[in-house]
Design an enzyme around this catalytic site. Sequence first.
Site, PDB file in Angstrom:
ATOM      1  N   SER A  74       0.841  -1.203   0.000  1.00 51.05           N
ATOM      2  CA  SER A  74       0.000   0.000   0.000  1.00 51.05           C
ATOM      3  C   SER A  74       0.870   1.244   0.000  1.00 51.05           C
ATOM      4  CB  SER A  74      -0.857  -0.029   1.269  1.00 51.05           C
ATOM      5  OG  SER A  74      -1.400   1.238   1.530  1.00 51.05           O
ATOM      6  N   TYR A 113      -2.290  -1.569  10.683  1.00 46.18           N
ATOM      7  CA  TYR A 113      -2.497  -2.109   9.339  1.00 46.18           C
ATOM      8  C   TYR A 113      -1.305  -1.747   8.435  1.00 46.18           C
ATOM      9  CZ  TYR A 113      -3.889  -1.768   4.468  1.00 46.18           C
ATOM     10  OH  TYR A 113      -3.890  -1.836   3.099  1.00 46.18           O
ATOM     11  N   LYS A 171       1.845  -4.032   6.494  1.00 47.41           N
ATOM     12  CA  LYS A 171       2.249  -3.961   5.077  1.00 47.41           C
ATOM     13  C   LYS A 171       3.765  -3.741   4.973  1.00 47.41           C
ATOM     14  CE  LYS A 171      -1.631  -4.785   3.223  1.00 47.41           C
ATOM     15  NZ  LYS A 171      -1.802  -6.103   2.616  1.00 47.41           N
TER      16      LYS A 171
HETATM   17  N1  UFG Z   1     -13.036  10.638   3.253  1.00 39.24           N
HETATM   18  C1  UFG Z   1     -14.058  11.498   3.584  1.00 39.24           C
HETATM   19  N2  UFG Z   1     -15.211  10.954   4.061  1.00 39.24           N
HETATM   20  C2  UFG Z   1     -15.403   9.620   4.207  1.00 39.24           C
HETATM   21  C3  UFG Z   1     -14.343   8.746   3.839  1.00 39.24           C
HETATM   22  C4  UFG Z   1     -13.165   9.297   3.390  1.00 39.24           C
HETATM   23  O1  UFG Z   1     -13.936  12.715   3.493  1.00 39.24           O
HETATM   24  O2  UFG Z   1     -16.472   9.201   4.650  1.00 39.24           O
HETATM   25  C5  UFG Z   1     -11.783  11.197   2.736  1.00 39.24           C
HETATM   26  C6  UFG Z   1     -10.593  10.883   3.624  1.00 39.24           C
HETATM   27  O3  UFG Z   1     -10.488  11.815   4.648  1.00 39.24           O
HETATM   28  C7  UFG Z   1      -9.457  10.929   2.621  1.00 39.24           C
HETATM   29  C8  UFG Z   1     -10.103  10.464   1.308  1.00 39.24           C
HETATM   30  O4  UFG Z   1     -11.495  10.625   1.493  1.00 39.24           O
HETATM   31  O5  UFG Z   1      -9.021  12.240   2.445  1.00 39.24           O
HETATM   32  C9  UFG Z   1      -9.829   9.024   0.985  1.00 39.24           C
HETATM   33  O6  UFG Z   1     -10.140   8.235   2.122  1.00 39.24           O
HETATM   34  P1  UFG Z   1     -10.217   6.656   2.098  1.00 39.24           P
HETATM   35  O7  UFG Z   1     -10.573   6.194   3.457  1.00 39.24           O
HETATM   36  O8  UFG Z   1     -11.064   6.198   0.948  1.00 39.24           O
HETATM   37  O9  UFG Z   1      -8.735   6.250   1.696  1.00 39.24           O
HETATM   38  P2  UFG Z   1      -7.390   6.544   2.499  1.00 39.24           P
HETATM   39  O10 UFG Z   1      -6.521   7.270   1.515  1.00 39.24           O
HETATM   40  O11 UFG Z   1      -7.572   7.147   3.808  1.00 39.24           O
HETATM   41  O12 UFG Z   1      -6.962   5.058   2.754  1.00 39.24           O
HETATM   42  C10 UFG Z   1      -6.262   4.347   1.793  1.00 39.24           C
HETATM   43  C11 UFG Z   1      -6.562   2.856   1.893  1.00 39.24           C
HETATM   44  C12 UFG Z   1      -6.057   2.294   3.191  1.00 39.24           C
HETATM   45  C13 UFG Z   1      -4.639   2.707   3.418  1.00 39.24           C
HETATM   46  C14 UFG Z   1      -4.505   4.203   3.321  1.00 39.24           C
HETATM   47  C15 UFG Z   1      -3.104   4.661   3.475  1.00 39.24           C
HETATM   48  O13 UFG Z   1      -7.938   2.601   1.785  1.00 39.24           O
HETATM   49  O14 UFG Z   1      -6.143   0.896   3.122  1.00 39.24           O
HETATM   50  O15 UFG Z   1      -4.938   4.626   2.038  1.00 39.24           O
HETATM   51  O16 UFG Z   1      -2.988   6.024   3.314  1.00 39.24           O
HETATM   52  F1  UFG Z   1      -4.170   2.339   4.614  1.00 39.24           F
END
Ligand code: UFG
Length: 340
Positions: A124, A149, A153
């Site tokens: 990741s 998590y 990785k």
């Molecule tokens: N977000 C929102 N509202 C929500 C969900 C997400 O505003 O309900 C925003 C988050 O704050 C972030 C973006 O959307 O800015 C993306 O969020 P995600 O949760 O979809 O993805 P992340 O980038 O946080 O997470 C991903 C992977 C994880 C991993 C992570 C590492 O899904 O498995 O990247 O950075 F660990």
Amino acid sequence: MAILVTGGLGYIGSHTVVELLNNNYEVVIVDDLSNSEKFILKNIEEITGKKPVFYPFDLKRKELLAQVFDAHPIDGCINFAASKAVGESQLKPVDYYENNLFSLINILQEFKQRGISNFIFSSSCTVYGQADQMPIDENTPLKMPESVYGKTKQMGEEILTDFAKAYHRKVSLLRYFNPIGAHPSAKIGELPIGIPNNLVPYVMQTAAGVREKLSIWGDDYPTEDGTAVRDYIYVVDLAKAHVAALKKLMEDESNVATIDIFNLGTGKGSSVLEVVKAFETANDVKVPYQICDRREGDITIAFANVDKAKEELQWKSDTSLEEALKTVWEWQKYLKNRNT
Ligand code: UFG
């Protein structure tokens, strides 16, 4: 020769199984159904017209795993099986280390003893943390991940690097950015279990009326519109990268250790608000939202430099955000019909 796909009924796993079958690989799936469902297997068969072998068990069951290797001429593994909820990993660290690392080590024991090479690992972009420079290439220094998590990785990458070096085997560490979308057939996709943590499943459920409003976590980031930026990659493109990475390892007949590392993204960053707007435009639906405080542990911006994958795998993602988000909506409709 057969390819073992662990977690092959999960989100990225199922899409990769389809691409492997389409490329005439024999596929053996091990999946304990802890975060997937059996109907995905039937749907994979419908999409491809082929039947992968399937074993439903937990990879911590070493004796069952050995039987799989006895029964099939396994020539490589793509290892998707892992727990992946960032928040949950903080609450259940021991379970996450056990589940994500023991399963990996058990497969590597079989590989070691039986002289098998060719191991592809789902890593990741979380291993980079908040990188100092964009875009993120594979030489960007790693940072200690914030979540358990993420640590599993990074540890997985280290274990595989040591494995390759000590036994002269071939491994490919694939660092995914943010996978989204579903298969164009709308027969496989990301199964929402409980309240989604990730952005696109939440947007999908909000548009469908299952959730009232999307909470956008922060609009005070130093980005163009103030919301955080990520690199959203279409899952079918991502699945194809696995086949390309596997081919590369299998074509390499040298007896030296090979440790490939690839960033898999589109090379383009999109903000949360851009994703919401793209979903609305692509599907002609409304996604009500509210701006909330930042979510703990979130980074500001991450998008990939994908030159290495382009050059060495002859692979790139060419599906637009809107096209990918259309498949999400078709998948939601499929799930709704299934449940009614
Ligand atoms: N977000 C929102 N509202 C929500 C969900 C997400 O505003 O309900 C925003 C988050 O704050 C972030 C973006 O959307 O800015 C993306 O969020 P995600 O949760 O979809 O993805 P992340 O980038 O946080 O997470 C991903 C992977 C994880 C991993 C992570 C590492 O899904 O498995 O990247 O950075 F660990």
